[in-house]
Motif scaffolding. Sequence first.
Motif, PDB file in Angstrom:
ATOM      1  N   ALA A  57       0.834  -1.205   0.000  1.00  0.00           N
ATOM      2  CA  ALA A  57       0.000   0.000   0.000  1.00  0.00           C
ATOM      3  C   ALA A  57       0.867   1.254   0.000  1.00  0.00           C
ATOM      4  CB  ALA A  57      -0.928  -0.009   1.217  1.00  0.00           C
ATOM      5  N   ALA A  58       1.929   1.245   0.811  1.00  0.00           N
ATOM      6  CA  ALA A  58       2.837   2.385   0.853  1.00  0.00           C
ATOM      7  C   ALA A  58       3.558   2.555  -0.478  1.00  0.00           C
ATOM      8  CB  ALA A  58       3.842   2.203   1.993  1.00  0.00           C
ATOM      9  N   ALA A  59       4.052   1.447  -1.027  1.00  0.00           N
ATOM     10  CA  ALA A  59       4.803   1.520  -2.282  1.00  0.00           C
ATOM     11  C   ALA A  59       3.946   2.068  -3.418  1.00  0.00           C
ATOM     12  CB  ALA A  59       5.332   0.132  -2.636  1.00  0.00           C
ATOM     13  N   LYS A  60       2.719   1.593  -3.519  1.00  0.00           N
ATOM     14  CA  LYS A  60       1.849   2.041  -4.602  1.00  0.00           C
ATOM     15  C   LYS A  60       1.516   3.528  -4.465  1.00  0.00           C
ATOM     16  CE  LYS A  60      -2.578   0.859  -4.984  1.00  0.00           C
ATOM     17  NZ  LYS A  60      -3.816   0.085  -5.286  1.00  0.00           N
ATOM     18  N   ALA A  61       1.219   3.955  -3.237  1.00  0.00           N
ATOM     19  CA  ALA A  61       0.892   5.368  -3.023  1.00  0.00           C
ATOM     20  C   ALA A  61       2.078   6.263  -3.370  1.00  0.00           C
ATOM     21  CB  ALA A  61       0.468   5.582  -1.572  1.00  0.00           C
ATOM     22  N   LEU A  62       3.279   5.834  -3.032  1.00  0.00           N
ATOM     23  CA  LEU A  62       4.467   6.636  -3.346  1.00  0.00           C
ATOM     24  C   LEU A  62       4.734   6.653  -4.845  1.00  0.00           C
ATOM     25  CD1 LEU A  62       6.635   5.464  -0.359  1.00  0.00           C
ATOM     26  CD2 LEU A  62       6.033   7.848  -0.843  1.00  0.00           C
ATOM     27  N   ALA A  63       4.545   5.515  -5.511  1.00  0.00           N
ATOM     28  CA  ALA A  63       4.738   5.476  -6.959  1.00  0.00           C
ATOM     29  C   ALA A  63       3.744   6.379  -7.672  1.00  0.00           C
ATOM     30  CB  ALA A  63       4.611   4.037  -7.459  1.00  0.00           C
ATOM     31  N   ARG A  64       2.536   6.486  -7.119  1.00  0.00           N
ATOM     32  CA  ARG A  64       1.528   7.368  -7.693  1.00  0.00           C
ATOM     33  C   ARG A  64       1.885   8.845  -7.487  1.00  0.00           C
ATOM     34  NH1 ARG A  64      -3.544   6.212  -9.103  1.00  0.00           N
ATOM     35  NH2 ARG A  64      -4.318   8.012  -7.942  1.00  0.00           N
ATOM     36  N   SER A  65       2.832   9.115  -6.613  1.00  0.00           N
ATOM     37  CA  SER A  65       3.348  10.480  -6.444  1.00  0.00           C
ATOM     38  C   SER A  65       4.651  10.667  -7.208  1.00  0.00           C
ATOM     39  CB  SER A  65       3.563  10.788  -4.959  1.00  0.00           C
ATOM     40  OG  SER A  65       2.324  10.931  -4.296  1.00  0.00           O
ATOM     41  N   ASN A  66       4.892   9.785  -8.178  1.00  0.00           N
ATOM     42  CA  ASN A  66       6.045   9.873  -9.070  1.00  0.00           C
ATOM     43  C   ASN A  66       7.370   9.688  -8.345  1.00  0.00           C
ATOM     44  OD1 ASN A  66       6.760  10.060 -11.786  1.00  0.00           O
ATOM     45  ND2 ASN A  66       7.362  12.213 -11.601  1.00  0.00           N
ATOM     46  N   GLY A  93     -13.779 -12.617   2.237  1.00  0.00           N
ATOM     47  CA  GLY A  93     -13.715 -14.056   2.067  1.00  0.00           C
ATOM     48  C   GLY A  93     -12.624 -14.547   1.144  1.00  0.00           C
ATOM     49  N   GLU A  94     -11.919 -13.657   0.479  1.00  0.00           N
ATOM     50  CA  GLU A  94     -10.834 -14.090  -0.407  1.00  0.00           C
ATOM     51  C   GLU A  94      -9.601 -14.450   0.418  1.00  0.00           C
ATOM     52  OE1 GLU A  94      -9.961 -11.766  -3.853  1.00  0.00           O
ATOM     53  OE2 GLU A  94     -11.999 -10.970  -3.975  1.00  0.00           O
ATOM     54  N   ALA A  95      -8.780 -15.321  -0.120  1.00  0.00           N
ATOM     55  CA  ALA A  95      -7.544 -15.700   0.560  1.00  0.00           C
ATOM     56  C   ALA A  95      -6.585 -14.510   0.591  1.00  0.00           C
ATOM     57  CB  ALA A  95      -6.887 -16.873  -0.153  1.00  0.00           C
ATOM     58  N   PRO A  96      -5.952 -14.241   1.732  1.00  0.00           N
ATOM     59  CA  PRO A  96      -5.004 -13.123   1.809  1.00  0.00           C
ATOM     60  C   PRO A  96      -3.922 -13.169   0.733  1.00  0.00           C
ATOM     61  CG  PRO A  96      -5.487 -13.924   4.004  1.00  0.00           C
ATOM     62  CD  PRO A  96      -6.143 -14.889   3.046  1.00  0.00           C
ATOM     63  N   VAL A  97      -3.409 -14.367   0.400  1.00  0.00           N
ATOM     64  CA  VAL A  97      -2.358 -14.429  -0.613  1.00  0.00           C
ATOM     65  C   VAL A  97      -2.871 -14.012  -1.987  1.00  0.00           C
ATOM     66  CG1 VAL A  97      -0.950 -16.148   0.571  1.00  0.00           C
ATOM     67  CG2 VAL A  97      -2.754 -16.906  -0.974  1.00  0.00           C
ATOM     68  N   ASP A  98      -4.159 -14.232  -2.257  1.00  0.00           N
ATOM     69  CA  ASP A  98      -4.722 -13.790  -3.528  1.00  0.00           C
ATOM     70  C   ASP A  98      -4.826 -12.269  -3.578  1.00  0.00           C
ATOM     71  OD1 ASP A  98      -4.921 -16.414  -4.264  1.00  0.00           O
ATOM     72  OD2 ASP A  98      -7.093 -16.564  -3.983  1.00  0.00           O
ATOM     73  N   ILE A  99      -5.195 -11.668  -2.444  1.00  0.00           N
ATOM     74  CA  ILE A  99      -5.283 -10.204  -2.388  1.00  0.00           C
ATOM     75  C   ILE A  99      -3.897  -9.590  -2.560  1.00  0.00           C
ATOM     76  CG2 ILE A  99      -5.999  -8.232  -0.999  1.00  0.00           C
ATOM     77  CD1 ILE A  99      -7.981 -10.082   0.423  1.00  0.00           C
ATOM     78  N   VAL A 100      -2.890 -10.192  -1.924  1.00  0.00           N
ATOM     79  CA  VAL A 100      -1.524  -9.702  -2.076  1.00  0.00           C
ATOM     80  C   VAL A 100      -1.066  -9.814  -3.529  1.00  0.00           C
ATOM     81  CG1 VAL A 100       0.895 -10.163  -1.480  1.00  0.00           C
ATOM     82  CG2 VAL A 100      -0.825 -10.077   0.312  1.00  0.00           C
ATOM     83  N   ALA A 101      -1.427 -10.896  -4.186  1.00  0.00           N
ATOM     84  CA  ALA A 101      -1.036 -11.079  -5.591  1.00  0.00           C
ATOM     85  C   ALA A 101      -1.576  -9.953  -6.459  1.00  0.00           C
ATOM     86  CB  ALA A 101      -1.532 -12.419  -6.097  1.00  0.00           C
ATOM     87  N   THR A 102      -2.838  -9.603  -6.240  1.00  0.00           N
ATOM     88  CA  THR A 102      -3.431  -8.496  -6.994  1.00  0.00           C
ATOM     89  C   THR A 102      -2.720  -7.190  -6.673  1.00  0.00           C
ATOM     90  OG1 THR A 102      -5.585  -9.587  -7.006  1.00  0.00           O
ATOM     91  CG2 THR A 102      -5.562  -7.232  -7.453  1.00  0.00           C
ATOM     92  N   ALA A 103      -2.412  -6.976  -5.396  1.00  0.00           N
ATOM     93  CA  ALA A 103      -1.735  -5.747  -4.981  1.00  0.00           C
ATOM     94  C   ALA A 103      -0.338  -5.648  -5.596  1.00  0.00           C
ATOM     95  CB  ALA A 103      -1.648  -5.688  -3.461  1.00  0.00           C
ATOM     96  N   ARG A 104       0.353  -6.770  -5.709  1.00  0.00           N
ATOM     97  CA  ARG A 104       1.674  -6.766  -6.345  1.00  0.00           C
ATOM     98  C   ARG A 104       1.575  -6.347  -7.813  1.00  0.00           C
ATOM     99  NH1 ARG A 104       6.020  -9.508  -4.214  1.00  0.00           N
ATOM    100  NH2 ARG A 104       6.591 -10.345  -6.252  1.00  0.00           N
ATOM    101  N   GLN A 105       0.571  -6.873  -8.499  1.00  0.00           N
ATOM    102  CA  GLN A 105       0.410  -6.499  -9.897  1.00  0.00           C
ATOM    103  C   GLN A 105       0.081  -5.015 -10.026  1.00  0.00           C
ATOM    104  OE1 GLN A 105       0.934  -8.581 -12.775  1.00  0.00           O
ATOM    105  NE2 GLN A 105       1.045  -6.442 -13.430  1.00  0.00           N
ATOM    106  N   GLU A 106      -0.740  -4.502  -9.124  1.00  0.00           N
ATOM    107  CA  GLU A 106      -1.044  -3.066  -9.146  1.00  0.00           C
ATOM    108  C   GLU A 106       0.209  -2.238  -8.928  1.00  0.00           C
ATOM    109  OE1 GLU A 106      -5.610  -3.464  -7.369  1.00  0.00           O
ATOM    110  OE2 GLU A 106      -3.963  -2.770  -6.085  1.00  0.00           O
ATOM    111  N   ALA A 107       1.058  -2.667  -7.994  1.00  0.00           N
ATOM    112  CA  ALA A 107       2.312  -1.946  -7.751  1.00  0.00           C
ATOM    113  C   ALA A 107       3.204  -1.974  -8.987  1.00  0.00           C
ATOM    114  CB  ALA A 107       3.027  -2.549  -6.535  1.00  0.00           C
ATOM    115  N   LEU A 108       3.286  -3.141  -9.624  1.00  0.00           N
ATOM    116  CA  LEU A 108       4.080  -3.245 -10.852  1.00  0.00           C
ATOM    117  C   LEU A 108       3.577  -2.281 -11.920  1.00  0.00           C
ATOM    118  CD1 LEU A 108       4.494  -7.125 -11.190  1.00  0.00           C
ATOM    119  CD2 LEU A 108       6.333  -5.471 -10.837  1.00  0.00           C
ATOM    120  N   ASN A 109       2.260  -2.166 -12.017  1.00  0.00           N
ATOM    121  CA  ASN A 109       1.679  -1.301 -13.039  1.00  0.00           C
ATOM    122  C   ASN A 109       2.078   0.156 -12.855  1.00  0.00           C
ATOM    123  OD1 ASN A 109       0.409  -3.548 -14.094  1.00  0.00           O
ATOM    124  ND2 ASN A 109      -1.582  -3.104 -13.171  1.00  0.00           N
ATOM    125  N   TYR A 110       2.404   0.553 -11.626  1.00  0.00           N
ATOM    126  CA  TYR A 110       2.847   1.920 -11.358  1.00  0.00           C
ATOM    127  C   TYR A 110       4.367   2.058 -11.355  1.00  0.00           C
ATOM    128  CZ  TYR A 110      -1.898   3.388 -10.183  1.00  0.00           C
ATOM    129  OH  TYR A 110      -3.232   3.700 -10.238  1.00  0.00           O
TER     130      TYR A 110
END
Length: 354
Positions: A57-66, A93-110
């Motif tokens: 969450a921190a990494a993505k927010a910082l990347a969004r601030s360039n 109800g989703e598995a935590p590791v699945d949520i993390v996987a999505t978050a990692r891809q979002e971070a990569l996208n930024y």
Amino acid sequence: MTRIEQHGLVLIERVPRALFLGQARHTLKMVTVVNNLAFMDGQVEILVIGGSFAGLAAAKALARSNRSVAVIDSGSPRNEPSPRASNVLGREGEAPVDIVATARQEALNYGVELLEGRAVQVQQRALSDYADGIGFVVQYEQNSREIAECVARRVILATGLSDEVPDLPGLSEGWGEDVLHCPYCHGYEYRGRRVAILATNSFIAHFAALFARLSEVTVVEHAGEIDEESRRLIEAAGARIVSGPAISVKRSAGVSVELAGGVEVEADAVAVMPYFRANADLYTAMGGELEELPNGVQVPTDEVGQTSIPGLWAAGNVADAQAMLEGAVAHGVKVAAMLNANMEMADLQARAEN
């Protein structure tokens, strides 16, 4: 999971699994991804140590601030054993590791850099390119066992915490499934069912009462007799108390807690309040002192996430042992926003003075 005996307790430690970019549940594939050619020299503005909920969450927010951001992660999140996450808006109800996987891809996208490995040392290093001179060099051990380095202006510790529980056969093996530690995370799924609680500290009345709102509760006096005031409150909550200590947790149709006298308490789940130990070896190795809690230790920070070490920030469970999943995410975003503003104003002040 592995079990590490420490101070008469068992430390719940995760066996690292590769973090993944696909969607196969509980299948993690670690990758090192470098999007930004500027990172090829091993330097970024902000390095986040720990790539679970707060760190990403921190990494993505910082990347969004360039900002140029890298995340070092070993692929061993605290909640990896849990099959479902609760109290998560939109992802219930989703598995935590699945949520993390999505978050990692979002971070990569930024453009966040994801580095595979385990940080082993953080050292302060003056960076002459910046007016404040603050900087760090972080060594991390890759899966190949080779040591790599990353240089950063700022570091965010998002290393989470480890749960220490009584050293009982069968207890740690069910962690996150039929061994529970949080009524808000797991209690609803056991509503109307039998929960055996191991009394391990002075907060037992509070802990038992929260589960008793949902379940049929039996409290086992595992760490000595419960004091009279706590006993009165537990009984008022409708729970019963049995003498211990417990010597093992068994599984057949459900679970049962075997007591020293040979009696077994049958249940559908076992609950225990862990000792929350911040994963803070990097911080203490730099001279930082931990903050004592009634049932654990954490890294102390100010209201925006700065530690006592200039340039070193902390987010998530390493600095807030009580934070649940969405609380860790929110804390990561807040720390990122405050850090970004802090760096921007420091640089702006330096330009104004010149």
